[in-house]
Design a protein around this motif. Structure first.
Motif, PDB file in Angstrom:
ATOM      1  N   ALA A  17      -9.364   7.856  -6.206  1.00 52.18           N
ATOM      2  CA  ALA A  17     -10.118   8.238  -5.005  1.00 52.18           C
ATOM      3  C   ALA A  17     -10.679   7.016  -4.284  1.00 52.18           C
ATOM      4  O   ALA A  17     -10.728   6.984  -3.052  1.00 52.18           O
ATOM      5  N   ASP A  18     -11.076   5.997  -5.028  1.00 48.92           N
ATOM      6  CA  ASP A  18     -11.622   4.774  -4.434  1.00 48.92           C
ATOM      7  C   ASP A  18     -10.571   3.986  -3.642  1.00 48.92           C
ATOM      8  O   ASP A  18     -10.919   3.153  -2.812  1.00 48.92           O
ATOM      9  N   ARG A  19      -9.304   4.243  -3.906  1.00 49.65           N
ATOM     10  CA  ARG A  19      -8.224   3.522  -3.230  1.00 49.65           C
ATOM     11  C   ARG A  19      -7.759   4.238  -1.958  1.00 49.65           C
ATOM     12  O   ARG A  19      -6.969   3.691  -1.203  1.00 49.65           O
ATOM     13  N   ILE A  20      -8.217   5.470  -1.754  1.00 45.04           N
ATOM     14  CA  ILE A  20      -7.813   6.234  -0.570  1.00 45.04           C
ATOM     15  C   ILE A  20      -8.511   5.651   0.656  1.00 45.04           C
ATOM     16  O   ILE A  20      -9.736   5.616   0.719  1.00 45.04           O
ATOM     17  N   ILE A  21      -7.714   5.197   1.612  1.00 40.07           N
ATOM     18  CA  ILE A  21      -8.286   4.640   2.840  1.00 40.07           C
ATOM     19  C   ILE A  21      -8.233   5.628   3.997  1.00 40.07           C
ATOM     20  O   ILE A  21      -8.927   5.454   4.988  1.00 40.07           O
ATOM     21  N   SER A  22      -7.379   6.657   3.862  1.00 43.20           N
ATOM     22  CA  SER A  22      -7.285   7.651   4.920  1.00 43.20           C
ATOM     23  C   SER A  22      -6.610   8.916   4.397  1.00 43.20           C
ATOM     24  O   SER A  22      -5.773   8.852   3.489  1.00 43.20           O
ATOM     25  N   GLN A  40      -4.112   0.343  -2.009  1.00 44.11           N
ATOM     26  CA  GLN A  40      -4.563   1.275  -0.981  1.00 44.11           C
ATOM     27  C   GLN A  40      -3.653   2.502  -0.982  1.00 44.11           C
ATOM     28  O   GLN A  40      -2.460   2.399  -1.296  1.00 44.11           O
ATOM     29  N   LEU A  41      -4.227   3.639  -0.587  1.00 39.25           N
ATOM     30  CA  LEU A  41      -3.489   4.895  -0.581  1.00 39.25           C
ATOM     31  C   LEU A  41      -3.857   5.696   0.659  1.00 39.25           C
ATOM     32  O   LEU A  41      -5.032   5.802   1.019  1.00 39.25           O
ATOM     33  N   VAL A  42      -2.836   6.261   1.298  1.00 34.22           N
ATOM     34  CA  VAL A  42      -3.020   7.189   2.413  1.00 34.22           C
ATOM     35  C   VAL A  42      -2.415   8.515   1.974  1.00 34.22           C
ATOM     36  O   VAL A  42      -1.260   8.562   1.538  1.00 34.22           O
ATOM     37  N   LEU A  43      -3.190   9.587   2.065  1.00 31.25           N
ATOM     38  CA  LEU A  43      -2.703  10.927   1.735  1.00 31.25           C
ATOM     39  C   LEU A  43      -2.415  11.680   3.023  1.00 31.25           C
ATOM     40  O   LEU A  43      -3.267  11.753   3.909  1.00 31.25           O
ATOM     41  N   VAL A  44      -1.220  12.254   3.106  1.00 33.20           N
ATOM     42  CA  VAL A  44      -0.831  13.070   4.252  1.00 33.20           C
ATOM     43  C   VAL A  44      -0.349  14.406   3.696  1.00 33.20           C
ATOM     44  O   VAL A  44       0.684  14.466   3.024  1.00 33.20           O
ATOM     45  N   ALA A  45      -1.111  15.463   3.954  1.00 27.43           N
ATOM     46  CA  ALA A  45      -0.781  16.778   3.406  1.00 27.43           C
ATOM     47  C   ALA A  45      -1.599  17.849   4.106  1.00 27.43           C
ATOM     48  O   ALA A  45      -2.635  17.539   4.706  1.00 27.43           O
ATOM     49  N   PRO A  46      -1.162  19.097   4.009  1.00 23.99           N
ATOM     50  CA  PRO A  46      -1.996  20.179   4.527  1.00 23.99           C
ATOM     51  C   PRO A  46      -3.334  20.219   3.785  1.00 23.99           C
ATOM     52  O   PRO A  46      -3.439  19.751   2.646  1.00 23.99           O
ATOM     53  N   ALA A  47      -4.339  20.773   4.432  1.00 22.30           N
ATOM     54  CA  ALA A  47      -5.699  20.784   3.879  1.00 22.30           C
ATOM     55  C   ALA A  47      -5.761  21.370   2.472  1.00 22.30           C
ATOM     56  O   ALA A  47      -6.490  20.859   1.619  1.00 22.30           O
ATOM     57  N   GLY A 107       0.837  -1.194   0.000  1.00 20.19           N
ATOM     58  CA  GLY A 107       0.000   0.000   0.000  1.00 20.19           C
ATOM     59  C   GLY A 107       0.871   1.243   0.000  1.00 20.19           C
ATOM     60  O   GLY A 107       2.024   1.206   0.450  1.00 20.19           O
ATOM     61  N   TRP A 108       0.338   2.337  -0.508  1.00 18.20           N
ATOM     62  CA  TRP A 108       1.115   3.560  -0.643  1.00 18.20           C
ATOM     63  C   TRP A 108       0.702   4.613   0.365  1.00 18.20           C
ATOM     64  O   TRP A 108      -0.471   4.730   0.729  1.00 18.20           O
ATOM     65  N   VAL A 109       1.686   5.414   0.750  1.00 16.25           N
ATOM     66  CA  VAL A 109       1.469   6.632   1.528  1.00 16.25           C
ATOM     67  C   VAL A 109       2.120   7.759   0.744  1.00 16.25           C
ATOM     68  O   VAL A 109       3.289   7.656   0.353  1.00 16.25           O
ATOM     69  N   VAL A 110       1.365   8.823   0.477  1.00 19.13           N
ATOM     70  CA  VAL A 110       1.925  10.012  -0.168  1.00 19.13           C
ATOM     71  C   VAL A 110       1.928  11.118   0.872  1.00 19.13           C
ATOM     72  O   VAL A 110       0.881  11.494   1.399  1.00 19.13           O
ATOM     73  N   VAL A 111       3.120  11.613   1.171  1.00 11.54           N
ATOM     74  CA  VAL A 111       3.305  12.715   2.117  1.00 11.54           C
ATOM     75  C   VAL A 111       3.732  13.914   1.280  1.00 11.54           C
ATOM     76  O   VAL A 111       4.763  13.862   0.599  1.00 11.54           O
ATOM     77  N   ALA A 112       2.928  14.979   1.317  1.00  8.95           N
ATOM     78  CA  ALA A 112       3.208  16.103   0.426  1.00  8.95           C
ATOM     79  C   ALA A 112       2.886  17.440   1.083  1.00  8.95           C
ATOM     80  O   ALA A 112       2.120  17.517   2.043  1.00  8.95           O
ATOM     81  N   ASP A 113       3.499  18.456   0.542  1.00 11.70           N
ATOM     82  CA  ASP A 113       3.107  19.835   0.820  1.00 11.70           C
ATOM     83  C   ASP A 113       3.126  20.525  -0.551  1.00 11.70           C
ATOM     84  O   ASP A 113       3.075  19.845  -1.569  1.00 11.70           O
ATOM     85  N   GLY A 114       3.211  21.804  -0.609  1.00 10.85           N
ATOM     86  CA  GLY A 114       3.185  22.491  -1.902  1.00 10.85           C
ATOM     87  C   GLY A 114       4.496  22.475  -2.642  1.00 10.85           C
ATOM     88  O   GLY A 114       4.588  22.953  -3.769  1.00 10.85           O
ATOM     89  N   GLU A 115       5.547  21.904  -2.036  1.00 12.08           N
ATOM     90  CA  GLU A 115       6.872  21.935  -2.641  1.00 12.08           C
ATOM     91  C   GLU A 115       7.587  20.589  -2.690  1.00 12.08           C
ATOM     92  O   GLU A 115       8.536  20.420  -3.424  1.00 12.08           O
ATOM     93  N   LYS A 116       7.160  19.650  -1.854  1.00 15.33           N
ATOM     94  CA  LYS A 116       7.854  18.366  -1.750  1.00 15.33           C
ATOM     95  C   LYS A 116       6.836  17.240  -1.643  1.00 15.33           C
ATOM     96  O   LYS A 116       5.809  17.400  -1.000  1.00 15.33           O
TER      97      LYS A 116
END
Length: 149
Positions: A124-129, A102-109, A10-19
């Motif tokens: 979008a269907d793969r996003i679990i959190s 599965q995908l988890v998105l971690v980023a500012p709103a 499963g994937w986790v994407v950790v992002a902000d506006g630059e990284k």
């Protein structure tokens, strides 16, 4: 602490506006082990550093008696939008290739909001959190702790 159960690969994407960090769970849902497999950055200085022109002016009718200022372009905001578009493109292409389940998105709103607008149903269907935090500068063990404990 979120207590997310992410499947193997499963994937986790950790992002902000630059990284953006793309992480894959090399472990199990009970014993996750995130590994970075892709990362990219986009330099995004403040708008003042990107555009130095004065705001334009528009005439409101015949003659020059009524002129209004035009709001200056927010280059910083536009760059964040383009960066979100890049992230969405990687996710779309990877979903088509069935590289993650599965995908988890971690980023500012703001970034999560941009991604929501750009992602198709197949991603979008793969996003679990989704986690509204900026963790791009955190070490991987700390990210694991915040997500899985």
């Amino acid at each position: 602490m979120s207590g997310i159960r992410l499947k193997h690969k499963g994937w986790v994407v950790v992002a902000d506006g630059e990284k953006a960090l793309f992480l894959e769970n090399a472990g199990t849902p009970n014993n996750p082990a995130l590994q970075v497999f892709n990362a990219f950055e986009q330099p995004n200085p403040k708008t003042a550093a990107q555009g130095t022109d004065r705001p334009g002016r528009v005439s409101n009718g015949a003659g020059n008696a009524h002129r209004s200022a035009v709001q200056e372009t927010d280059w910083h905001r536009l760059a964040k939008h383009e960066f979100a578009r890049e992230i969405a493109s990687v996710l779309e292409n990877s979903a088509r290739a069935d590289r993650f389940e599965q995908l988890v998105l971690v980023a500012p709103a703001v970034v999560i909001g941009e991604l929501r607008k750009l992602l198709s149903g197949s991603v979008a269907d793969r996003i679990i959190s989704e986690l509204n935090k900026d963790l791009t500068r955190h070490p991987i063990p700390e990210i694991e702790k915040l997500l899985f404990e």
